[in-house]
Design a protein around this motif. Sequence first.
Motif, PDB file in Angstrom:
ATOM      1  N   THR A  76      -5.862  10.706  10.138  1.00 51.35           N
ATOM      2  CA  THR A  76      -4.671  11.279   9.506  1.00 51.35           C
ATOM      3  C   THR A  76      -5.033  11.722   8.089  1.00 51.35           C
ATOM      4  OG1 THR A  76      -3.336   9.722  10.786  1.00 51.35           O
ATOM      5  CG2 THR A  76      -2.244  10.799   8.933  1.00 51.35           C
TER       6      THR A  76
ATOM      7  N   ASP B 223      -3.505  -7.309  -6.030  1.00 59.07           N
ATOM      8  CA  ASP B 223      -4.674  -7.133  -5.161  1.00 59.07           C
ATOM      9  C   ASP B 223      -4.473  -7.981  -3.909  1.00 59.07           C
ATOM     10  OD1 ASP B 223      -7.054  -6.923  -3.890  1.00 59.07           O
ATOM     11  OD2 ASP B 223      -8.298  -7.642  -5.561  1.00 59.07           O
ATOM     12  N   LEU B 224      -4.064  -7.322  -2.837  1.00 62.17           N
ATOM     13  CA  LEU B 224      -3.757  -8.052  -1.596  1.00 62.17           C
ATOM     14  C   LEU B 224      -5.012  -8.438  -0.815  1.00 62.17           C
ATOM     15  CD1 LEU B 224      -0.584  -6.219  -0.215  1.00 62.17           C
ATOM     16  CD2 LEU B 224      -0.712  -8.259  -1.641  1.00 62.17           C
TER      17      LEU B 224
ATOM     18  N   ARG C 208     -11.417   8.596  -1.079  1.00 57.62           N
ATOM     19  CA  ARG C 208     -11.702   7.494  -2.004  1.00 57.62           C
ATOM     20  C   ARG C 208     -13.187   7.156  -1.938  1.00 57.62           C
ATOM     21  NH1 ARG C 208      -7.015   4.512  -3.432  1.00 57.62           N
ATOM     22  NH2 ARG C 208      -5.159   5.194  -2.318  1.00 57.62           N
TER      23      ARG C 208
ATOM     24  N   GLY D 265       0.825  -1.217   0.000  1.00 60.28           N
ATOM     25  CA  GLY D 265       0.000   0.000   0.000  1.00 60.28           C
ATOM     26  C   GLY D 265       0.849   1.252   0.000  1.00 60.28           C
TER      27      GLY D 265
ATOM     28  N   SER E 126       1.365   3.380  -2.628  1.00 59.05           N
ATOM     29  CA  SER E 126       1.110   4.357  -3.700  1.00 59.05           C
ATOM     30  C   SER E 126       0.771   5.728  -3.146  1.00 59.05           C
ATOM     31  CB  SER E 126      -0.023   3.866  -4.610  1.00 59.05           C
ATOM     32  OG  SER E 126      -1.197   3.671  -3.862  1.00 59.05           O
ATOM     33  N   THR E 127       0.152   5.778  -1.969  1.00 54.28           N
ATOM     34  CA  THR E 127      -0.311   7.058  -1.398  1.00 54.28           C
ATOM     35  C   THR E 127      -0.163   7.007   0.125  1.00 54.28           C
ATOM     36  OG1 THR E 127      -2.560   6.207  -1.215  1.00 54.28           O
ATOM     37  CG2 THR E 127      -2.056   7.446  -3.213  1.00 54.28           C
TER      38      THR E 127
ATOM     39  N   LYS F 267      -9.249  -3.583  12.682  1.00 53.97           N
ATOM     40  CA  LYS F 267      -8.072  -2.966  13.302  1.00 53.97           C
ATOM     41  C   LYS F 267      -7.907  -3.438  14.755  1.00 53.97           C
ATOM     42  CE  LYS F 267      -6.562  -0.770   9.742  1.00 53.97           C
ATOM     43  NZ  LYS F 267      -5.226  -0.922   9.156  1.00 53.97           N
TER      44      LYS F 267
ATOM     45  N   ARG G 252      -8.003  -0.699   3.803  1.00 55.18           N
ATOM     46  CA  ARG G 252      -9.086   0.152   3.309  1.00 55.18           C
ATOM     47  C   ARG G 252     -10.131   0.320   4.397  1.00 55.18           C
ATOM     48  NH1 ARG G 252      -8.367   1.902  -1.430  1.00 55.18           N
ATOM     49  NH2 ARG G 252      -8.170   0.672  -3.307  1.00 55.18           N
TER      50      ARG G 252
ATOM     51  N   TYR H  16     -14.551  -1.943   9.778  1.00 56.60           N
ATOM     52  CA  TYR H  16     -13.172  -1.423   9.720  1.00 56.60           C
ATOM     53  C   TYR H  16     -12.536  -1.433  11.111  1.00 56.60           C
ATOM     54  CZ  TYR H  16      -9.259   1.784   9.362  1.00 56.60           C
ATOM     55  OH  TYR H  16      -8.004   2.335   9.447  1.00 56.60           O
TER      56      TYR H  16
ATOM     57  N   THR I 209      -4.917  11.631   4.814  1.00 54.86           N
ATOM     58  CA  THR I 209      -4.470  10.870   3.640  1.00 54.86           C
ATOM     59  C   THR I 209      -5.647  10.721   2.669  1.00 54.86           C
ATOM     60  OG1 THR I 209      -5.138   8.701   4.449  1.00 54.86           O
ATOM     61  CG2 THR I 209      -2.949   9.469   5.133  1.00 54.86           C
TER      62      THR I 209
ATOM     63  N   ASP J 279      -2.817  -1.707  -5.344  1.00 58.34           N
ATOM     64  CA  ASP J 279      -3.838  -2.378  -6.152  1.00 58.34           C
ATOM     65  C   ASP J 279      -3.991  -1.746  -7.533  1.00 58.34           C
ATOM     66  OD1 ASP J 279      -5.882  -4.158  -6.593  1.00 58.34           O
ATOM     67  OD2 ASP J 279      -7.412  -2.885  -5.703  1.00 58.34           O
ATOM     68  N   GLU J 280      -3.520  -0.490  -7.660  1.00 58.96           N
ATOM     69  CA  GLU J 280      -3.757   0.235  -8.911  1.00 58.96           C
ATOM     70  C   GLU J 280      -2.452   0.740  -9.516  1.00 58.96           C
ATOM     71  OE1 GLU J 280      -6.615   3.190  -7.676  1.00 58.96           O
ATOM     72  OE2 GLU J 280      -7.971   1.635  -6.958  1.00 58.96           O
TER      73      GLU J 280
ATOM     74  N   LEU K 284       0.172   6.956   4.099  1.00 60.31           N
ATOM     75  CA  LEU K 284       1.205   6.543   5.056  1.00 60.31           C
ATOM     76  C   LEU K 284       2.214   5.597   4.417  1.00 60.31           C
ATOM     77  CD1 LEU K 284      -1.124   5.986   8.167  1.00 60.31           C
ATOM     78  CD2 LEU K 284       0.455   7.887   7.749  1.00 60.31           C
TER      79      LEU K 284
ATOM     80  N   ASN L  29       1.090  -2.451   5.504  1.00 56.39           N
ATOM     81  CA  ASN L  29       0.387  -1.171   5.625  1.00 56.39           C
ATOM     82  C   ASN L  29      -0.926  -1.102   4.835  1.00 56.39           C
ATOM     83  OD1 ASN L  29       0.334   1.950   5.971  1.00 56.39           O
ATOM     84  ND2 ASN L  29       0.317   1.618   3.747  1.00 56.39           N
TER      85      ASN L  29
END
Length: 257
Positions: A182, A59-60, A189, A10, A12-13, A153, A87, A149, A184, A35-36, A15, A84
């Motif tokens: 945070t 795609d994890l 999204r 993760g 790409s963006t 966590k 979603r 979510y 981000t 993923d992208e 953290l 890291n």
Amino acid sequence: MTDKIAVVTGASTGLGYQLARFAAEDGYSLIICADEEKIHEAADKLRRLGAEVEPMVVDLATRHGVDSFWQAIADREIDLFFANAGRALGEAFHDQDWAAIKRRIDLNLLQTTSLLHRVGRKMHARGSGRILVTGSIGGFVPGPYDAVYNATKAYLDSFCYALQDEWKDGPVTLTCLMPGPTETEVFDRPENDLADAPIAESQKDDPVEVARAGYDAMMRGERGVVPGVTSKILTMLAGVVPQSILARVHRAGAKPE
Ligand SMILES: NC(=O)c1ccc[n+]([C@@H]2O[C@H](COP(=O)([O-])OP(=O)(O)OC[C@H]3O[C@@H](n4cnc5c(N)ncnc54)[C@H](OP(=O)(O)O)[C@@H]3O)[C@@H](O)[C@H]2O)c1
């Protein structure tokens, strides 16, 4: 690739990108994934810092994606591993789509555990390694309108503390980064369904500072880090305040307006 390798999921963006950047600045070669296709832009930026970077689109949230990622890294000597990728998913539980719920559980929990199992074994066999898992302070608090979510966590935070105890006299360190809200891309999204939650508009922690706190704690071999004063206070209160009140506090920031 240099002798020192850091793997970041993760990246790409947000953290993950910042964590990869700190590793690059410390002279690590990077294997990064997301993923992208945007992961290639992140790789280009990280190469400009002088790092060797291997980006992968995987795609994890799927067993197939984790297997292909593992094939690419299994034969490398991994020094740092950042679990890291994750979603969020806002809105009321009964309004959420089951496929979206399942993907959060698969990504945040099931497949992350699978990766940590493989990486943990490998590092123990080698006799060294550092792991950072991005958990969340959401793991301390029941999360109305983020119920699945927060529960994923809670699993991750608890899982990390258990592994730290199992591994305490061994050669592998595991640190859990538990950020509060945070700034981000997670809030922007559309698939995360957080745009209408009050928290999306409120002041949040700086991702550079949050990632820095996690990276430094990992390098010092610390067990866990909760960046930011407000988040630290919340996690302390979570030990004494009834779950029903914590849930009410969470609802105030999460219930779509
Ligand atoms: N921001 C916060 O307030 C906050 C607070 C506590 C914890 N966290 C945790 O911090 C971690 C990073 O989140 P962030 O805030 O930096 O959000 P972000 O900017 O949305 O980053 C999420 C990263 O995970 C990747 N990813 C998502 N689904 C994936 C999949 N199926 N396979 C592979 N990669 C995938 C994304 O790549 P693609 O775009 O290519 O999918 C992206 O690189 C997450 O675990 C999140 O739960 C965030």
